[in-house]
Design a protein around this motif. Structure first.
Motif, PDB file in Angstrom:
ATOM      1  N   UNK A 105     103.866  82.686  79.602  1.00 51.08           N
ATOM      2  CA  UNK A 105     103.387  83.393  80.794  1.00 51.08           C
ATOM      3  C   UNK A 105     104.556  83.919  81.611  1.00 51.08           C
ATOM      4  N   UNK A 106     105.587  83.093  81.786  1.00 48.55           N
ATOM      5  CA  UNK A 106     106.748  83.512  82.563  1.00 48.55           C
ATOM      6  C   UNK A 106     107.419  84.736  81.982  1.00 48.55           C
ATOM      7  N   UNK A 107     107.570  84.779  80.689  1.00 51.20           N
ATOM      8  CA  UNK A 107     108.241  85.913  80.046  1.00 51.20           C
ATOM      9  C   UNK A 107     107.401  87.189  80.113  1.00 51.20           C
ATOM     10  N   UNK A 108     106.094  87.037  79.985  1.00 54.72           N
ATOM     11  CA  UNK A 108     105.223  88.213  80.122  1.00 54.72           C
ATOM     12  C   UNK A 108     105.391  88.838  81.501  1.00 54.72           C
ATOM     13  N   UNK A 109     105.381  87.999  82.534  1.00 51.56           N
ATOM     14  CA  UNK A 109     105.502  88.492  83.901  1.00 51.56           C
ATOM     15  C   UNK A 109     106.918  89.002  84.180  1.00 51.56           C
ATOM     16  N   UNK A 110     107.932  88.313  83.677  1.00 51.08           N
ATOM     17  CA  UNK A 110     109.315  88.752  83.892  1.00 51.08           C
ATOM     18  C   UNK A 110     109.553  90.144  83.325  1.00 51.08           C
ATOM     19  N   UNK A 111     109.031  90.390  82.138  1.00 56.37           N
ATOM     20  CA  UNK A 111     109.198  91.706  81.504  1.00 56.37           C
ATOM     21  C   UNK A 111     108.524  92.798  82.318  1.00 56.37           C
ATOM     22  N   UNK A 112     107.316  92.510  82.794  1.00 58.16           N
ATOM     23  CA  UNK A 112     106.578  93.508  83.573  1.00 58.16           C
ATOM     24  C   UNK A 112     107.233  93.737  84.935  1.00 58.16           C
ATOM     25  N   UNK A 113     107.712  92.656  85.572  1.00 58.16           N
ATOM     26  CA  UNK A 113     108.372  92.805  86.875  1.00 58.16           C
ATOM     27  C   UNK A 113     109.677  93.591  86.761  1.00 58.16           C
ATOM     28  N   UNK A 158     114.846  96.494  88.248  1.00 56.59           N
ATOM     29  CA  UNK A 158     116.010  95.652  87.984  1.00 56.59           C
ATOM     30  C   UNK A 158     115.620  94.608  86.944  1.00 56.59           C
ATOM     31  N   UNK A 159     116.575  94.182  86.094  1.00 58.01           N
ATOM     32  CA  UNK A 159     116.232  93.159  85.097  1.00 58.01           C
ATOM     33  C   UNK A 159     115.814  91.853  85.752  1.00 58.01           C
ATOM     34  N   UNK A 160     114.749  91.245  85.222  1.00 56.49           N
ATOM     35  CA  UNK A 160     114.350  89.889  85.604  1.00 56.49           C
ATOM     36  C   UNK A 160     114.650  89.030  84.379  1.00 56.49           C
ATOM     37  N   UNK A 202     114.255  83.240  91.280  1.00 56.69           N
ATOM     38  CA  UNK A 202     112.844  82.890  91.357  1.00 56.69           C
ATOM     39  C   UNK A 202     112.578  81.796  90.327  1.00 56.69           C
ATOM     40  N   UNK A 203     111.369  81.276  90.324  1.00 59.59           N
ATOM     41  CA  UNK A 203     111.059  80.237  89.348  1.00 59.59           C
ATOM     42  C   UNK A 203     109.571  80.139  89.092  1.00 59.59           C
ATOM     43  N   UNK A 204     109.246  79.497  87.977  1.00 63.86           N
ATOM     44  CA  UNK A 204     107.855  79.248  87.632  1.00 63.86           C
ATOM     45  C   UNK A 204     107.490  77.831  88.072  1.00 63.86           C
ATOM     46  N   UNK A 245     100.511  93.789  91.262  1.00 63.37           N
ATOM     47  CA  UNK A 245     100.398  95.073  90.569  1.00 63.37           C
ATOM     48  C   UNK A 245     100.540  94.897  89.058  1.00 63.37           C
ATOM     49  N   UNK A 246     101.524  94.090  88.629  1.00 62.23           N
ATOM     50  CA  UNK A 246     101.731  93.935  87.183  1.00 62.23           C
ATOM     51  C   UNK A 246     100.626  93.078  86.565  1.00 62.23           C
TER      52      UNK A 246
END
Length: 326
Positions: free
Chosen positions: A45-53, A59-61, A88-90, A273-274
């Motif tokens: 889940x974290x990686x899915x959101x990081x990529x979209x953000x 900017x890279x997340x 940030x963190x999960x 939004x993402x």
């Protein structure tokens, strides 16, 4: 000593600087700490959101898996990071409810040391068993446990985690005597259950679903508000009269406490939004979770409520923290 007017000027200057910081945010890469190893539901889940953000914020997340101590090591690192929006963190039910309830001296305060941003996704929990014990449903499993007090074991991904506390509450609610066997992660626990070394397994659904579908695990109950489309014949805990353990787990986004409100608001807006993007929703659903999306205040209330539930479980079940993990 500065005069009153000088103090007012200083405060006004700081307010202007913080506002300017938020307006220019982000202007460099953002680190997202995931307090668990790669490959698990939290990481997915974290990686899915990081990529979209990354795309939404321009900017890279960058994901940083900082695992250990049931998530406490990475969560402590989030709490101690600079409150500038660039770390940030999960957060999970484990890191912000189960662990703090079980180990109050774990290195951080789940309520005071973080700025909630948004709940990202909710995931069902599942109780599954080694098919070799013969029970085909909850009623047969309950009869089996009653006939074998103190002889049946349940596996979880670690002591003081959310599944440990779920197992302890299940034991109490069902009037059974089953033994907790903690592992250093769900992967090793899963292997031992499928081979029959341990009979029961409390886990989040994404880690078990493929093995349930291949009949290597037999599902008994799920924690969700209704029956799952993927497991339509499996009742919820609530249907079985076990409502206190019918709560799903969640994965949310947090920042260190004292992160400026304008940055938190900007991150919340970008996150919502993402999460609404069809491709992001589809990926989260395929992982076995359900997209969430909340205001910071709503997510903060969820954290507080989960922590209170876990504290009550720890107290009523007499669970104590064992630093050896056993």
């Amino acid at each position: 000593m500065p005069s009153y007017k000088q103090l007012l000027a200083l405060i006004a200057g700081l307010a202007i600087a913080i506002s300017a910081q938020a307006q220019n945010y982000p202007n460099k890469a953002i680190k997202m700490i995931i307090p668990f190893p790669p490959g698990g539901a939290t990481d997915i889940v974290g990686r899915i959101v990081a990529e979209a953000l990354s795309k939404e914020l321009g900017q890279p997340v960058v994901v940083d898996n900082k695992s250990g101590a049931g998530g406490s090591i990475g969560t402590t690192a989030i709490a101690r990071a600079a409150p500038d929006g660039y770390t940030l963190g999960i957060a999970t039910v484990g890191t912000h409810a189960a662990n703090p309830a079980c180990n109050p001296k774990g290195g951080y305060d789940a309520l005071q040391d973080f700025a909630p941003i948004s709940n990202l996704a909710r995931t069902p929990n599942v109780l599954s068993i080694f098919p070799g014990i013969g029970a085909k449903n909850y009623q047969e499993l309950h009869a089996y446990l009653k006939k074998n007090p103190g002889k049946v074991r349940y596996a979880t991904g670690g002591a003081c985690g959310v599944h440990h506390l779920t197992g302890a509450l299940f034991t109490s609610l069902t009037g059974t005597d089953i033994i907790h066997v903690p592992y250093r992660g769900s992967g090793p626990a899963l292997t031992d259950v499928m081979s029959g070394h341990v009979e029961l397994f409390f886990d989040s659904l994404p880690g078990s679903l493929a093995h349930i579908q291949s009949n290597r695990l037999r599902p008994i109950a799920v924690a969700w508000d209704k029956r799952l489309e993927s497991l339509p014949n499996v009742p919820t805990y609530a249907e079985l009269g076990l409502k206190p353990i019918n709560d799903a787990v969640w994965y949310g986004l947090v920042a260190p406490a004292k992160t400026p409100d304008d940055i938190v608001k900007k991150l919340n807006a970008a996150t919502l939004k993402v999460l609404a993007l069809p491709e992001v929703k589809e990926r989260i659903v395929q992982s076995g979770s359900e997209p969430a999306g909340t205001t910071p205040a709503e997510f903060g209330a969820e954290i507080k409520a989960a922590l209170e539930r876990m504290k009550n479980t720890v107290k009523t079940q007499g669970i104590t923290f064992d630093p050896s993990g056993s």
